[in-house]
Write an enzyme that holds these catalytic residues in place. Structure first.
Site, PDB file in Angstrom:
ATOM      1  N   LYS A  80      31.450 -17.188 -26.912  1.00  0.00           N
ATOM      2  CA  LYS A  80      31.704 -17.201 -28.360  1.00  0.00           C
ATOM      3  C   LYS A  80      33.193 -17.408 -28.579  1.00  0.00           C
ATOM      4  O   LYS A  80      34.016 -17.032 -27.719  1.00  0.00           O
ATOM      5  CB  LYS A  80      31.282 -15.857 -28.967  1.00  0.00           C
ATOM      6  CG  LYS A  80      31.001 -15.895 -30.454  1.00  0.00           C
ATOM      7  CD  LYS A  80      29.530 -16.053 -30.755  1.00  0.00           C
ATOM      8  CE  LYS A  80      29.219 -15.936 -32.224  1.00  0.00           C
ATOM      9  NZ  LYS A  80      27.802 -15.896 -32.496  1.00  0.00           N
ATOM     10  N   ASN A 183      22.543 -17.916 -46.658  1.00  0.00           N
ATOM     11  CA  ASN A 183      21.977 -19.160 -46.097  1.00  0.00           C
ATOM     12  C   ASN A 183      20.646 -18.949 -45.396  1.00  0.00           C
ATOM     13  O   ASN A 183      19.684 -19.671 -45.646  1.00  0.00           O
ATOM     14  CB  ASN A 183      22.973 -19.760 -45.096  1.00  0.00           C
ATOM     15  CG  ASN A 183      24.172 -20.341 -45.803  1.00  0.00           C
ATOM     16  OD1 ASN A 183      24.047 -20.945 -46.867  1.00  0.00           O
ATOM     17  ND2 ASN A 183      25.331 -20.149 -45.230  1.00  0.00           N
TER      18      ASN A 183
HETATM   19  N1  LIG Z   1      23.209 -18.794 -39.919  1.00  0.00           N
HETATM   20  C1  LIG Z   1      22.544 -18.684 -38.781  1.00  0.00           C
HETATM   21  O1  LIG Z   1      21.958 -19.667 -38.274  1.00  0.00           O
HETATM   22  C2  LIG Z   1      22.470 -17.358 -38.088  1.00  0.00           C
HETATM   23  C3  LIG Z   1      21.961 -17.291 -36.770  1.00  0.00           C
HETATM   24  C4  LIG Z   1      21.850 -16.041 -36.166  1.00  0.00           C
HETATM   25  C5  LIG Z   1      22.269 -14.912 -36.831  1.00  0.00           C
HETATM   26  N2  LIG Z   1      22.773 -15.002 -38.101  1.00  0.00           N
HETATM   27  C6  LIG Z   1      23.175 -13.766 -38.784  1.00  0.00           C
HETATM   28  O2  LIG Z   1      22.391 -13.603 -39.968  1.00  0.00           O
HETATM   29  C7  LIG Z   1      23.170 -12.989 -41.008  1.00  0.00           C
HETATM   30  C8  LIG Z   1      23.197 -13.888 -42.236  1.00  0.00           C
HETATM   31  O3  LIG Z   1      23.741 -15.142 -41.898  1.00  0.00           O
HETATM   32  P1  LIG Z   1      23.965 -16.269 -43.016  1.00  0.00           P
HETATM   33  O4  LIG Z   1      24.350 -17.490 -42.274  1.00  0.00           O
HETATM   34  O5  LIG Z   1      22.799 -16.290 -43.947  1.00  0.00           O
HETATM   35  O6  LIG Z   1      25.231 -15.687 -43.749  1.00  0.00           O
HETATM   36  P2  LIG Z   1      25.617 -15.805 -45.310  1.00  0.00           P
HETATM   37  O7  LIG Z   1      27.054 -15.439 -45.387  1.00  0.00           O
HETATM   38  O8  LIG Z   1      25.189 -17.120 -45.863  1.00  0.00           O
HETATM   39  O9  LIG Z   1      24.710 -14.691 -45.996  1.00  0.00           O
HETATM   40  C9  LIG Z   1      24.985 -13.331 -45.941  1.00  0.00           C
HETATM   41  C10 LIG Z   1      24.777 -12.761 -47.331  1.00  0.00           C
HETATM   42  O10 LIG Z   1      24.916 -11.353 -47.258  1.00  0.00           O
HETATM   43  C11 LIG Z   1      25.619 -10.905 -48.418  1.00  0.00           C
HETATM   44  N3  LIG Z   1      26.210  -9.603 -48.160  1.00  0.00           N
HETATM   45  C12 LIG Z   1      27.367  -9.302 -47.517  1.00  0.00           C
HETATM   46  N4  LIG Z   1      27.557  -7.978 -47.513  1.00  0.00           N
HETATM   47  C13 LIG Z   1      26.497  -7.416 -48.156  1.00  0.00           C
HETATM   48  C14 LIG Z   1      26.109  -6.085 -48.448  1.00  0.00           C
HETATM   49  N5  LIG Z   1      26.876  -5.058 -48.129  1.00  0.00           N
HETATM   50  N6  LIG Z   1      24.956  -5.881 -49.094  1.00  0.00           N
HETATM   51  C15 LIG Z   1      24.182  -6.932 -49.458  1.00  0.00           C
HETATM   52  N7  LIG Z   1      24.496  -8.211 -49.210  1.00  0.00           N
HETATM   53  C16 LIG Z   1      25.645  -8.449 -48.568  1.00  0.00           C
HETATM   54  C17 LIG Z   1      26.627 -12.016 -48.683  1.00  0.00           C
HETATM   55  O11 LIG Z   1      27.089 -11.983 -50.020  1.00  0.00           O
HETATM   56  C18 LIG Z   1      25.800 -13.270 -48.356  1.00  0.00           C
HETATM   57  O12 LIG Z   1      25.122 -13.767 -49.488  1.00  0.00           O
HETATM   58  C19 LIG Z   1      24.554 -12.737 -40.371  1.00  0.00           C
HETATM   59  O13 LIG Z   1      24.565 -11.448 -39.824  1.00  0.00           O
HETATM   60  C20 LIG Z   1      24.621 -13.773 -39.238  1.00  0.00           C
HETATM   61  O14 LIG Z   1      25.495 -13.361 -38.207  1.00  0.00           O
HETATM   62  C21 LIG Z   1      22.871 -16.189 -38.742  1.00  0.00           C
HETATM   63  C1  LIG Z   2      25.099 -21.296 -31.702  1.00  0.00           C
HETATM   64  C2  LIG Z   2      24.944 -20.740 -33.070  1.00  0.00           C
HETATM   65  C3  LIG Z   2      23.882 -21.374 -33.836  1.00  0.00           C
HETATM   66  C4  LIG Z   2      24.893 -19.268 -32.943  1.00  0.00           C
HETATM   67  C5  LIG Z   2      24.561 -18.450 -34.172  1.00  0.00           C
HETATM   68  N1  LIG Z   2      25.707 -18.294 -35.010  1.00  0.00           N
HETATM   69  C6  LIG Z   2      24.045 -17.125 -33.664  1.00  0.00           C
HETATM   70  O1  LIG Z   2      24.628 -16.068 -33.841  1.00  0.00           O
HETATM   71  O2  LIG Z   2      22.990 -17.138 -33.058  1.00  0.00           O
END
Ligand SMILES: NC(=O)c1ccc[n+]([C@@H]2O[C@H](COP(=O)([O-])OP(=O)(O)OC[C@H]3O[C@@H](n4cnc5c(N)ncnc54)[C@H](O)[C@@H]3O)[C@@H](O)[C@H]2O)c1
Ligand SMILES: CC(C)C[C@H](N)C(=O)O
Length: 365
Positions: A80, A183
């Site tokens: 990472k 997202n």
């Molecule tokens: N995007 C991916 O493909 C992906 C992959 C694996 C893991 N994740 C994890 O999933 C989670 C969400 O990712 P994302 O890409 O949707 O992020 P994002 O930033 O688009 O969405 C997160 C949302 O949570 C809200 N938020 C923040 N603090 C908050 C709180 N205290 N209470 C309520 N809402 C709150 C934000 O305003 C935002 O709308 C993260 O933890 C990320 O690490 C994402």
């Molecule tokens: C490689 C990425 C898509 C990784 C993603 N942010 C995750 O935490 O899984």
């Protein structure tokens, strides 16, 4: 922090400090374990309070990717990057290009993608300097933003968890409390709404809440009320460490299944929810759809193949529940066991191969 001691204790391979005066790049690439293949993991851009905090985050997240990639059945190790800076103010083209050159210098040991604070556009800039980047925009034959695919994986994993808890994987009529409708969770809500689930949502961003209420008829609650909702399923999709001493006593759900990374504040919290009979879909398994999707780019992206593999998260979650029951351990421990056993098996078979090679060489002498 004693870096070498920490790296030795937790089996890290490499830590790369990258700085570029012209662009202001300050980045840390952590490579945890490459037994299964090159380390793949996203780049996070964040305003860290200190350099030590940034290094710790890079190391912790890299190890998480080793487990995520191993449990997902990918032939990839864990790594990472964190870039120190405000993603809203501090980005510039040269920064991502300079970072791309650092990645190129690692000659394929590390491959990057999006994470919190970085976008498809940033990956395109990195791509100007190196091919060791995924999540690049579709015009380059790539898979683009991984979030919708992560959501599909979470949906599939949630169904497997529902089957474990309720004896049936249908989410029709089930109430799901969603924390954070960003997202990933917005697309997750689309799947849930389409299947007939009832949604309760919260987000600190009021526009995000309004969007979910209008599109899915979701009920909106305040951020601190989400844990105590009368919901069948709690879907944490915002922050880490939300399963903790304060929130556990409030939970009424039978299932926890969401996209957030590092949901358990400490391992003991995983033990506690297990003792309470809550079915927990381990975070790095249920949210591995994004990495499975971007990893598919390495073989020439094929969306159908990638989605089929992401749908397999259902089976992996079922396998983890089976290990949990067989060995009488919480599901988060079962997930670690699945990942560690796979890495150990591959390391052993490789070691054996090298051993044979050596003996051939010694016979020639
Ligand atoms: N995007 C991916 O493909 C992906 C992959 C694996 C893991 N994740 C994890 O999933 C989670 C969400 O990712 P994302 O890409 O949707 O992020 P994002 O930033 O688009 O969405 C997160 C949302 O949570 C809200 N938020 C923040 N603090 C908050 C709180 N205290 N209470 C309520 N809402 C709150 C934000 O305003 C935002 O709308 C993260 O933890 C990320 O690490 C994402
Ligand atoms: C490689 C990425 C898509 C990784 C993603 N942010 C995750 O935490 O899984």
């Amino acid at each position: 922090m004693e870096i070498f001691k920490y790296m030795e204790t937790h089996d890290y391979e490499q830590l790369v400090i990258c700085q570029d005066k012209t662009s202001g790049l300050k980045a840390i690439i952590a490579i945890h374990d490459t037994t299964l293949g090159p380390a793949l993991g996203g780049t996070r851009m964040w305003t860290y309070a200190s350099e030590e905090e940034a290094i710790e985050d890079a190391l912790r997240l890299a190890k998480g990717m080793t487990y995520k990639n191993a449990a997902a059945g990918l032939n990839l190790g864990g790594g990472k990057t964190v870039i120190i800076g405000d993603p809203k103010k501090d980005k510039n083209e040269e920064m991502f290009r300079a970072f791309g050159r650092y990645i190129e210098g690692l000659n394929g040991r590390y491959i990057t993608a999006e994470d919190v604070g970085t976008t498809e556009e940033d990956m395109d800039l990195i791509h100007l300097e190196t091919d060791y980047v995924t999540g690049v925009s579709a015009e380059f034959g790539s898979s683009g933003n991984p979030s919708p695919v992560t959501a599909y994986g979470v949906y599939k994993g949630m169904k497997a968890a529902a089957k474990e808890a309720f004896g049936d994987d249908s989410l029709k009529g089930k109430t799901v409390a969603v924390q954070g409708v960003g997202n990933v969770a917005y697309t997750l809500c689309e799947y849930l709404h389409e299947e007939g689930a009832k949604l309760i949502v919260t987000d600190i961003n009021k526009d995000a809440v309004r969007r979910a209420v209008e599109a899915f008829g979701a009920i909106a609650v305040e951020a601190d009320e989400i844990y105590s909702q009368d919901a069948d399923i709690f879907a944490p999709c915002a922050l880490g460490a939300i399963i903790n001493d304060e929130t556990i006593p409030q939970l009424k759900c039978k299932v926890i299944a969401g996209s957030a990374n590092n949901q358990l504040k400490d391992p003991e919290h995983g033990d506690r929810i297990h003792e309470m009979g809550i079915v927990y879909a381990p975070d790095y398994v249920i949210n591995s759809g994004g990495v499975i999707n971007v990893a598919d780019e390495l073989a020439g992206y094929n969306r159908e193949r990638a989605m089929k593999r992401v749908a397999g998260i259902y089976d992996t979650i079922e396998q983890i529940f089976a290990i949990s029951k067989r060995d009488n351990i919480p599901s988060y421990v079962a997930a670690d066991r699945l990942a560690e056993e796979r890495i150990a098996r591959v390391a052993k078979s490789r070691g054996q191969f090298l051993q044979n090679e050596k003996s051939v060489l010694s016979r020639k002498k």
